[in-house]
Design a protein around this motif. Structure first.
Motif, short mmCIF file in Angstrom:
data_model
loop_
_atom_site.label_atom_id
_atom_site.label_comp_id
_atom_site.label_asym_id
_atom_site.label_seq_id
_atom_site.Cartn_x
_atom_site.Cartn_y
_atom_site.Cartn_z
N LEU A 98 0.81 -1.22 0.00
CA LEU A 98 0.00 0.00 0.00
C LEU A 98 0.85 1.27 0.00
N GLY A 99 2.17 1.12 -0.07
CA GLY A 99 3.03 2.29 -0.13
C GLY A 99 3.50 2.79 1.22
N LEU A 100 3.36 1.99 2.25
CA LEU A 100 3.83 2.36 3.58
C LEU A 100 5.17 1.67 3.86
N THR A 101 5.94 2.26 4.73
CA THR A 101 7.20 1.65 5.15
C THR A 101 7.05 1.16 6.58
N PRO A 102 7.01 -0.15 6.76
CA PRO A 102 6.85 -0.68 8.12
C PRO A 102 8.15 -0.59 8.90
N PRO A 103 8.06 -0.73 10.21
CA PRO A 103 9.28 -0.74 11.02
C PRO A 103 10.04 -2.04 10.79
N PRO A 104 11.28 -2.11 11.24
CA PRO A 104 12.10 -3.30 11.00
C PRO A 104 11.68 -4.53 11.80
N ARG A 105 10.85 -4.35 12.84
CA ARG A 105 10.40 -5.51 13.63
C ARG A 105 8.96 -5.28 14.08
N ALA A 106 8.37 -6.29 14.70
CA ALA A 106 6.98 -6.23 15.14
C ALA A 106 6.75 -5.02 16.04
N THR A 107 5.55 -4.44 15.94
CA THR A 107 5.20 -3.27 16.75
C THR A 107 3.87 -3.51 17.44
N PRO A 108 3.67 -2.90 18.62
CA PRO A 108 2.40 -3.06 19.32
C PRO A 108 1.23 -2.55 18.49
N VAL A 109 0.10 -3.23 18.58
CA VAL A 109 -1.11 -2.80 17.88
C VAL A 109 -1.78 -1.68 18.64
N ALA A 110 -2.14 -1.92 19.89
CA ALA A 110 -2.88 -0.93 20.67
C ALA A 110 -1.92 0.06 21.31
N GLY A 111 -2.24 1.32 21.17
CA GLY A 111 -1.49 2.35 21.85
C GLY A 111 -0.22 2.80 21.15
N MET A 112 0.17 2.18 20.05
CA MET A 112 1.37 2.59 19.33
C MET A 112 0.96 3.49 18.18
N PRO A 113 1.47 4.71 18.15
CA PRO A 113 1.12 5.59 17.04
C PRO A 113 1.47 4.97 15.70
N THR A 114 0.54 5.10 14.76
CA THR A 114 0.78 4.60 13.42
C THR A 114 2.03 5.21 12.83
N ALA A 115 2.28 6.48 13.13
CA ALA A 115 3.45 7.15 12.56
C ALA A 115 4.73 6.42 12.94
N ALA A 116 4.75 5.78 14.09
CA ALA A 116 5.94 5.05 14.49
C ALA A 116 5.95 3.65 13.90
N SER A 117 4.80 3.14 13.50
CA SER A 117 4.77 1.77 13.01
C SER A 117 4.73 1.69 11.49
N VAL A 118 4.21 2.68 10.82
CA VAL A 118 4.24 2.73 9.36
C VAL A 118 4.33 4.18 8.92
N THR A 119 5.14 4.43 7.93
CA THR A 119 5.26 5.77 7.40
C THR A 119 5.14 5.73 5.89
N PRO A 120 4.48 6.74 5.32
CA PRO A 120 4.35 6.76 3.85
C PRO A 120 5.72 6.86 3.19
N ARG A 121 5.89 6.12 2.10
CA ARG A 121 7.12 6.24 1.32
C ARG A 121 7.01 7.44 0.41
N GLN A 122 8.10 8.13 0.24
CA GLN A 122 8.16 9.24 -0.69
C GLN A 122 8.52 8.69 -2.07
N PRO A 123 8.23 9.44 -3.14
CA PRO A 123 8.64 8.99 -4.47
C PRO A 123 10.14 8.63 -4.47
N GLY A 124 10.47 7.54 -5.11
CA GLY A 124 11.86 7.10 -5.14
C GLY A 124 12.23 6.22 -3.97
N GLY A 125 11.25 5.93 -3.08
CA GLY A 125 11.49 5.02 -1.97
C GLY A 125 12.00 5.66 -0.70
N ALA A 126 12.30 6.96 -0.70
CA ALA A 126 12.79 7.61 0.52
C ALA A 126 11.66 7.77 1.50
N ARG A 127 11.99 7.87 2.79
CA ARG A 127 10.97 8.07 3.82
C ARG A 127 10.84 9.52 4.17
#
Length: 134
Positions: free
Chosen positions: A105-134
């Motif tokens: 979906l174009g998101l960059t996940p963190p390198p390891r598992a992240t908590p579901v509840a209470g963990m900000p999405t921004a810390a667990s997935v971030t949109p990729r910029q064009p060219g693959g940069a974050r």
């Protein structure tokens, strides 16, 4: 929100249809996984449908945070559509299946598992910029 979800579905047709519901009150931060609920799902007209619950207060966090949250929950929807278990057995962690789908979906996940509840999405997935940069 509906227009954004429909655009996500246009690009990823397997994302389930939404059933939007509203919550009372100010509304929590949309970048928290539990904010836009995906826990309730049902069949409507023979198709998997997911509940997306938010409040008017959700919008105050801005379009980027809300789009990020929609993409995050679209990843949960794709997992459910394809029968992939994207969270741990007690729904505490996003796992490698979630990470793979989030990438689709174009998101960059963190390198390891992240908590579901209470963990900000921004810390667990971030949109990729064009060219693959974050």
């Amino acid at each position: 929100m509906d227009t954004a979800w429909q655009e996500i579905r246009r690009r990823h047709p397997d994302v389930p249809e939404p059933a939007g519901t509203t919550a009372s009150g100010d509304g929590p931060d949309p970048t928290r996984c539990a904010t836009l609920r995906t826990g309730r799902e049902f069949t409507r007209d023979g198709a998997l449908t997911m509940e997306l619950q938010f409040s008017a207060g959700t919008l105050r966090h801005g379009s980027r945070a809300n789009l990020q949250a929609l993409l995050h929950h679209a990843a949960h929807g794709l997992a459910r559509r394809h029968g992939a278990k994207e969270v741990s057995s007690r729904y505490r962690w996003h796992n490698k299946h979630f990470a793979r789908i989030a990438r689709e979906l174009g998101l960059t996940p963190p390198p390891r598992a992240t908590p579901v509840a209470g963990m900000p999405t921004a810390a667990s997935v971030t949109p990729r910029q064009p060219g693959g940069a974050r």
